[in-house]
Design an enzyme around this catalytic site. Structure first.
Site, PDB file in Angstrom:
ATOM      1  N   TYR A 281      -2.338   8.032 -23.939  1.00  0.00           N
ATOM      2  CA  TYR A 281      -2.388   7.023 -22.613  1.00  0.00           C
ATOM      3  C   TYR A 281      -3.600   7.185 -21.928  1.00  0.00           C
ATOM      4  O   TYR A 281      -4.081   6.353 -21.338  1.00  0.00           O
ATOM      5  CB  TYR A 281      -1.378   7.961 -21.468  1.00  0.00           C
ATOM      6  CG  TYR A 281       0.177   7.628 -21.744  1.00  0.00           C
ATOM      7  CD1 TYR A 281       0.935   7.845 -22.657  1.00  0.00           C
ATOM      8  CD2 TYR A 281       0.854   7.018 -20.664  1.00  0.00           C
ATOM      9  CE1 TYR A 281       2.156   7.526 -22.899  1.00  0.00           C
ATOM     10  CE2 TYR A 281       2.232   6.662 -20.767  1.00  0.00           C
ATOM     11  CZ  TYR A 281       2.816   7.035 -21.943  1.00  0.00           C
ATOM     12  OH  TYR A 281       4.173   6.616 -22.028  1.00  0.00           O
TER      13      TYR A 281
ATOM     14  N   LYS B 245       3.583  15.531 -34.483  1.00  0.00           N
ATOM     15  CA  LYS B 245       3.523  14.858 -35.584  1.00  0.00           C
ATOM     16  C   LYS B 245       2.397  15.255 -36.648  1.00  0.00           C
ATOM     17  O   LYS B 245       1.422  14.570 -36.854  1.00  0.00           O
ATOM     18  CB  LYS B 245       3.325  13.307 -35.196  1.00  0.00           C
ATOM     19  CG  LYS B 245       3.252  12.457 -36.398  1.00  0.00           C
ATOM     20  CD  LYS B 245       4.639  12.018 -36.984  1.00  0.00           C
ATOM     21  CE  LYS B 245       4.733  11.314 -38.438  1.00  0.00           C
ATOM     22  NZ  LYS B 245       6.142  10.999 -38.948  1.00  0.00           N
TER      23      LYS B 245
ATOM     24  N   ASP C 213       9.913  12.237 -35.428  1.00  0.00           N
ATOM     25  CA  ASP C 213      10.737  11.443 -35.971  1.00  0.00           C
ATOM     26  C   ASP C 213      12.011  12.033 -36.124  1.00  0.00           C
ATOM     27  O   ASP C 213      13.096  11.628 -35.938  1.00  0.00           O
ATOM     28  CB  ASP C 213      10.085  10.573 -37.177  1.00  0.00           C
ATOM     29  CG  ASP C 213       9.616  11.732 -38.240  1.00  0.00           C
ATOM     30  OD1 ASP C 213       9.240  13.080 -37.750  1.00  0.00           O
ATOM     31  OD2 ASP C 213       9.214  11.221 -39.472  1.00  0.00           O
TER      32      ASP C 213
ATOM     33  N   ASP D 102       7.558  10.433 -23.527  1.00  0.00           N
ATOM     34  CA  ASP D 102       8.114   9.327 -22.830  1.00  0.00           C
ATOM     35  C   ASP D 102       9.373   8.535 -23.589  1.00  0.00           C
ATOM     36  O   ASP D 102      10.523   8.645 -23.107  1.00  0.00           O
ATOM     37  CB  ASP D 102       7.081   8.329 -22.575  1.00  0.00           C
ATOM     38  CG  ASP D 102       7.384   6.868 -22.134  1.00  0.00           C
ATOM     39  OD1 ASP D 102       8.228   7.030 -21.023  1.00  0.00           O
ATOM     40  OD2 ASP D 102       7.008   6.048 -22.711  1.00  0.00           O
TER      41      ASP D 102
ATOM     42  N   ASP E  55      13.970   8.931 -22.774  1.00  0.00           N
ATOM     43  CA  ASP E  55      14.876   7.775 -22.614  1.00  0.00           C
ATOM     44  C   ASP E  55      15.961   8.040 -23.486  1.00  0.00           C
ATOM     45  O   ASP E  55      17.175   7.669 -23.285  1.00  0.00           O
ATOM     46  CB  ASP E  55      14.003   6.249 -22.976  1.00  0.00           C
ATOM     47  CG  ASP E  55      13.272   5.709 -21.693  1.00  0.00           C
ATOM     48  OD1 ASP E  55      12.866   6.415 -20.861  1.00  0.00           O
ATOM     49  OD2 ASP E  55      13.167   4.552 -21.858  1.00  0.00           O
TER      50      ASP E  55
HETATM   51  C1  IPM Z   1       7.747   6.863 -17.303  1.00  0.00           C
HETATM   52  C2  IPM Z   1       7.163   5.576 -17.408  1.00  0.00           C
HETATM   53  C3  IPM Z   1       5.525   5.457 -17.436  1.00  0.00           C
HETATM   54  C4  IPM Z   1       5.108   6.367 -18.559  1.00  0.00           C
HETATM   55  C5  IPM Z   1       5.008   4.209 -17.703  1.00  0.00           C
HETATM   56  C6  IPM Z   1       5.264   3.156 -16.511  1.00  0.00           C
HETATM   57  C7  IPM Z   1       3.471   4.245 -17.567  1.00  0.00           C
HETATM   58  O1  IPM Z   1       7.595   4.715 -18.872  1.00  0.00           O
HETATM   59  O2  IPM Z   1       7.274   7.316 -16.372  1.00  0.00           O
HETATM   60  O3  IPM Z   1       8.439   7.371 -18.201  1.00  0.00           O
HETATM   61  O4  IPM Z   1       5.017   5.954 -19.685  1.00  0.00           O
HETATM   62  O5  IPM Z   1       4.537   7.392 -18.376  1.00  0.00           O
HETATM   63 MN    MN Z   2       9.327   6.160 -19.512  1.00  0.00          MN
END
Ligand code: IPM
Ligand code: MN
Ligand code: NAD
Length: 350
Positions: free
Chosen positions: A142, A187, A219, A243, A247
């Site tokens: 990042y 990884k 993975d 990240d 999700d």
């Molecule tokens: C999160 C988001 C952020 C990240 C983005 C919006 C920069 O996806 O907080 O999970 O990747 O950290």
């Molecule tokens: Mn995110």
């Protein structure tokens, strides 16, 4: 107590879930005899539109001054043509995390009993699931050099030993207070940063002889998280893997809209934010699930203000709302964002 914090609603559903969390905070403050001292500021696309920059000086100054930040979400199609640090994400959220040195992002995955049926996974996989992802937040790909040249485009991934060591200690310290297991995700079969990651984790682990440590490639971890999620306690990983995996983890819990997070550093400053984004597809329609934002607000009360009973009262009221089916459409309910907040607010009790 005077609860002084910086409130950054941001973009898309950010202001909708944000306002809803304020309704709940207000009810909690009233019930417990506190006052709210809210410093609302612009960030992200909203700040670009009004002030021409995704992170205005007064936003950063307020965040530094209060040391407690409640953030909705940033970004959206309106600003997708922008590049690099002109963008809401890079120039707003990422720079704020970096400037405040919030290197540890903690994201829990513990499905509420009444949401087991909302997950696409079979219930037998979800019973007993209770893990926390400790995501490195201010390093890695990042924040490395990025750009274009005549060969194409590049994003450099870089980690120092110090950056790996401090997040690793966070994960091990947390594991000590839980079931005593750390799963480090990397990884290392391909990436040099991951090889260093694994070396440092092994070294730090020597200071924690009572903590069980396992290493998993990212993975495979994406698979294990679905096939044996209850085996994990603390999952330690770098910025981008964390990240993506969180999700995925949200779907064990029924919706993106129920997972809060805390972004912490070495000092007392904390930023509290849902893991979801600005959800442009549902923004402005009252459909957004505010639970992640409400739980983030509760986390702020507990961690930044030491208000444990108040945080617990909110968490209990959230659980009651879920049990009673007082939820938004993503969880099969018919309530609006605000109605969920009002229901939770009415059920916060001392
Ligand atoms: C999160 C988001 C952020 C990240 C983005 C919006 C920069 O996806 O907080 O999970 O990747 O950290
Ligand atoms: Mn995110
Ligand atoms: P998203 O998390 O915004 O949405 C993904 C999906 O989940 C969408 O279908 C959305 O409707 C749903 N969803 C998300 N939150 C929800 C909620 N509270 N209730 C019900 N459904 C919900 O991810 P995206 O669509 O990939 O990204 C949209 C924008 O948000 C992008 O600009 C991205 O950069 C930004 N983003 C910001 C943050 C942040 O500020 N922390 C985090 C992730 C994405």
């Amino acid at each position: 107590m005077n609860i002084n914090f910086t409130y950054l609603p941001g973009d898309g559903i950010g202001p909708e879930v944000g306002l809803t969390s304020l309704i709940v905070l207000n009810a909690t403050a009233n019930a417990f005899g506190h006052t709210l001292d809210i410093e609302e500021h612009l960030i992200g696309g909203a700040a670009i539109d009004e002030r021409g920059t995704p992170l205005p000086d007064e936003t950063l100054a307020s965040a530094k001054r209060t040391g407690a930040i409640l953030l909705g979400a940033v970004g959206g199609p309106r600003w997708d043509h922008l590049k690099g640090s002109d963008r809401p994400e890079l120039g707003g959220l990422l720079i704020l995390r970096k400037k405040l040195e919030l290197f540890a992002n903690v994201r829990p995955a513990k499905p509420f009993a009444s949401l087991i049926a909302s997950s696409p996974l079979k219930p037998e996989y979800l019973e007993g699931v209770d893990f926390v992802v400790v995501r490195e937040l201010t390093g890695g790909i990042y924040f490395g050099d990025k750009g274009r040249d005549n060969l194409g485009a590049y994003d450099v991934c870089r980690y120092s030993e110090m950056e790996i060591e401090r997040i690793t200690r966070r994960a091990f310290d947390l594991a000590k207070t839980r079931r005593g297991k750390v799963t480090s995700v990397d990884k290392s079969n391909v990436l040099e940063t991951s090889r260093l990651w694994r070396e440092v984790v092994i070294e730090v682990a020597k200071d924690y002889p009572d903590i069980e440590l396992e290493h998993t490639l990212v993975d495979a971890m994406a698979m294990h998280m679905l096939t044996r999620p209850r085996d994990f306690d603390v999952i330690l990983t770098e910025n981008m893997f964390g990240d993506i995996l969180t999700d995925e983890a949200s779907m064990l819990c029924g919706s993106m809209g129920v997972i809060p997070s805390a972004s912490l550093g070495a000092g007392t400053t904390g930023m509290y934010e849902p893991i979801h984004g600005s959800a442009p597809d549902i923004a402005g329609q009252g459909k957004a699930n505010p639970i992640a934002m409400i739980l983030s607000a509760a986390w702020m009360l507990r961690t930044s203000f030491g208000l444990d009973a108040e945080a617990l009262a909110i968490e209990k009221a959230v659980e009651q709302a879920l049990d009673a089916g007082q939820v938004t459409g993503d969880l099969g309910g018919s309530l609006s964002t605000k109605q969920v907040g009002e229901w939770v607010a009415q059920n916060v009790s001392t």
